[in-house]
Design a protein around this motif. Structure first.
Motif, PDB file in Angstrom:
ATOM      1  N   GLU A  33       0.825  -1.206   0.000  1.00 27.10           N
ATOM      2  CA  GLU A  33       0.000   0.000   0.000  1.00 27.10           C
ATOM      3  C   GLU A  33       0.859   1.256   0.000  1.00 27.10           C
ATOM      4  O   GLU A  33       0.538   2.244  -0.664  1.00 27.10           O
ATOM      5  N   GLU A  34       1.974   1.237   0.733  1.00 30.26           N
ATOM      6  CA  GLU A  34       2.878   2.380   0.743  1.00 30.26           C
ATOM      7  C   GLU A  34       3.487   2.616  -0.642  1.00 30.26           C
ATOM      8  O   GLU A  34       3.756   3.751  -1.032  1.00 30.26           O
ATOM      9  N   ARG A  35       3.678   1.534  -1.393  1.00 27.34           N
ATOM     10  CA  ARG A  35       4.305   1.651  -2.710  1.00 27.34           C
ATOM     11  C   ARG A  35       3.327   2.097  -3.791  1.00 27.34           C
ATOM     12  O   ARG A  35       3.685   2.905  -4.647  1.00 27.34           O
ATOM     13  N   ILE A  65      -3.659  -2.262  -5.353  1.00 26.92           N
ATOM     14  CA  ILE A  65      -3.551  -2.698  -3.965  1.00 26.92           C
ATOM     15  C   ILE A  65      -4.229  -4.048  -3.756  1.00 26.92           C
ATOM     16  O   ILE A  65      -3.948  -4.767  -2.794  1.00 26.92           O
ATOM     17  N   HIS A  66      -5.112  -4.434  -4.673  1.00 28.22           N
ATOM     18  CA  HIS A  66      -5.773  -5.733  -4.574  1.00 28.22           C
ATOM     19  C   HIS A  66      -4.962  -6.861  -5.222  1.00 28.22           C
ATOM     20  O   HIS A  66      -5.348  -8.025  -5.127  1.00 28.22           O
ATOM     21  N   ASN A  67      -3.872  -6.504  -5.881  1.00 29.27           N
ATOM     22  CA  ASN A  67      -3.072  -7.491  -6.614  1.00 29.27           C
ATOM     23  C   ASN A  67      -2.302  -8.374  -5.639  1.00 29.27           C
ATOM     24  O   ASN A  67      -1.364  -7.928  -4.978  1.00 29.27           O
ATOM     25  N   ARG A  68      -2.702  -9.644  -5.563  1.00 29.98           N
ATOM     26  CA  ARG A  68      -2.055 -10.548  -4.607  1.00 29.98           C
ATOM     27  C   ARG A  68      -0.606 -10.834  -4.976  1.00 29.98           C
ATOM     28  O   ARG A  68       0.212 -11.140  -4.106  1.00 29.98           O
ATOM     29  N   ILE A  90     -27.196  -5.165 -18.317  1.00 30.17           N
ATOM     30  CA  ILE A  90     -26.591  -5.581 -17.054  1.00 30.17           C
ATOM     31  C   ILE A  90     -25.125  -5.173 -17.061  1.00 30.17           C
ATOM     32  O   ILE A  90     -24.381  -5.489 -17.993  1.00 30.17           O
ATOM     33  N   GLY A  91     -24.735  -4.473 -16.011  1.00 29.90           N
ATOM     34  CA  GLY A  91     -23.355  -4.032 -15.898  1.00 29.90           C
ATOM     35  C   GLY A  91     -22.709  -4.530 -14.621  1.00 29.90           C
ATOM     36  O   GLY A  91     -23.378  -4.990 -13.690  1.00 29.90           O
ATOM     37  N   ILE A  92     -21.399  -4.427 -14.581  1.00 31.56           N
ATOM     38  CA  ILE A  92     -20.601  -4.753 -13.400  1.00 31.56           C
ATOM     39  C   ILE A  92     -19.756  -3.530 -13.068  1.00 31.56           C
ATOM     40  O   ILE A  92     -19.085  -2.970 -13.949  1.00 31.56           O
ATOM     41  N   GLY A  93     -19.800  -3.113 -11.810  1.00 32.22           N
ATOM     42  CA  GLY A  93     -18.969  -2.007 -11.348  1.00 32.22           C
ATOM     43  C   GLY A  93     -18.225  -2.445 -10.104  1.00 32.22           C
ATOM     44  O   GLY A  93     -18.826  -2.581  -9.031  1.00 32.22           O
ATOM     45  N   THR A  94     -16.911  -2.672 -10.226  1.00 35.82           N
ATOM     46  CA  THR A  94     -16.178  -3.345  -9.161  1.00 35.82           C
ATOM     47  C   THR A  94     -14.773  -2.786  -8.967  1.00 35.82           C
ATOM     48  O   THR A  94     -14.084  -2.478  -9.946  1.00 35.82           O
ATOM     49  N   ASP A  95     -14.368  -2.659  -7.708  1.00 38.06           N
ATOM     50  CA  ASP A  95     -12.955  -2.435  -7.427  1.00 38.06           C
ATOM     51  C   ASP A  95     -12.214  -3.734  -7.728  1.00 38.06           C
ATOM     52  O   ASP A  95     -12.809  -4.803  -7.703  1.00 38.06           O
ATOM     53  N   MET A  96     -10.919  -3.643  -8.011  1.00 36.70           N
ATOM     54  CA  MET A  96     -10.107  -4.838  -8.263  1.00 36.70           C
ATOM     55  C   MET A  96      -9.553  -4.776  -9.689  1.00 36.70           C
ATOM     56  O   MET A  96      -9.938  -3.949 -10.501  1.00 36.70           O
ATOM     57  N   THR A  97      -8.627  -5.672  -9.956  1.00 39.19           N
ATOM     58  CA  THR A  97      -8.036  -5.771 -11.288  1.00 39.19           C
ATOM     59  C   THR A  97      -8.965  -6.544 -12.219  1.00 39.19           C
ATOM     60  O   THR A  97      -9.680  -7.449 -11.796  1.00 39.19           O
ATOM     61  N   ALA A  98      -8.949  -6.176 -13.499  1.00 42.10           N
ATOM     62  CA  ALA A  98      -9.925  -6.695 -14.453  1.00 42.10           C
ATOM     63  C   ALA A  98      -9.826  -8.209 -14.628  1.00 42.10           C
ATOM     64  O   ALA A  98     -10.851  -8.902 -14.667  1.00 42.10           O
TER      65      ALA A  98
END
Length: 235
Positions: free
Chosen positions: A54-56, A64-67, A121-129
């Motif tokens: 997160e600092e980077r 930030i969600h990228n494992r 129908i749509g999707i709206g989401t945080d996270m990588t595609a």
């Protein structure tokens, strides 16, 4: 008239908390076998790695969600080699999450009935595609989805107005003709309402408090009733 219904994914279409628990257990088992890392040390190193990532990259970004990034930081902290552990840990986590995901009862039927009524129908989401596309396929709703907005594409996380602006742009209709459904009141509901959309809280079965200023869906099980509830919002 509601012309487009946009859904969040995690904890809206399925129980992310449960799937994440299984994913983290698989990662912990790998770390115990590979590095002799037991609780509570595993949890401590993972928290430190998350903070380092997160600092980077910052907190208001899909990265930030990228494992992969989190496990890369974890290997740096442990002094372990990047290869093969970073990729193996990320695959172990996500493969387990995808395996454990189960759509909430009624979700597939709701998507189908909206699609049959020619409501987009749509999707709206945080996270990588990439991982969110995989989730939609695993949940069995991908064939009904007309548009996707991720925070990776938008460059910001919900509830940033830019995110919802992109949702409306892709919907191809006015903001007041869009409904946005999600489990997070601040990010999904208040964010979409501020953008002029109909924000709906999915309460995950919880009984809502009286006097809320936004509509609430407790369950998707009665798909036809839920569809009517959504499409009647502006009447």
């Amino acid at each position: 008239m509601i012309k487009t219904v946009i859904f969040d994914i995690d904890n809206t279409l399925y129980d992310f908390v449960r799937a994440n628990r299984f994913g983290m257990e698989a990662v912990r088992d790998y770390c115990r076998r590979s590095f002799g890392l037991e609780e509570p040390h595993f949890r401590e190193y993972y928290r430190k790695a998350w903070r380092m990532a997160e600092e980077r990259v910052g907190s208001d970004t899909a990265a930030i969600h990228n494992r992969m990034l989190r496990f890369q930081c974890m290997m740096e902290l442990l002094g372990e080699p990047m290869f093969p552990h970073v990729k193996t840990l990320a695959c172990t986590y996500w493969d387990t999450v995808l395996e454990q995901m189960k759509p909430y009862p009624g979700i597939a039927e709701l998507f189908r009935t909206l699609h049959e009524d020619q409501i987009r129908i749509g999707i709206g989401t945080d996270m990588t595609a990439y991982i969110q596309y995989r989730k939609l396929e695993e949940l069995g709703v991908a064939p009904y989805v007309d548009l996707v907005v991720t925070s990776e594409e938008a460059g910001v996380e919900k509830p940033d107005p830019k995110f919802f602006g992109l949702c409306v742009e892709k919907a191809g209709c006015a903001a007041e003709e869009c409904a946005f459904i999600g489990d997070n009141v601040k990010k999904d509901v208040q964010g979409s309402i501020a953008a002029g959309m109909h924000g709906i809280w999915y309460s995950q079965g919880k009984e809502p408090e009286a006097g809320l200023m936004y509509p609430v869906i407790r369950s998707f099980e009665a798909a036809d009733e839920v569809k009517k509830f959504i499409t009647d919002l502006d009447r």
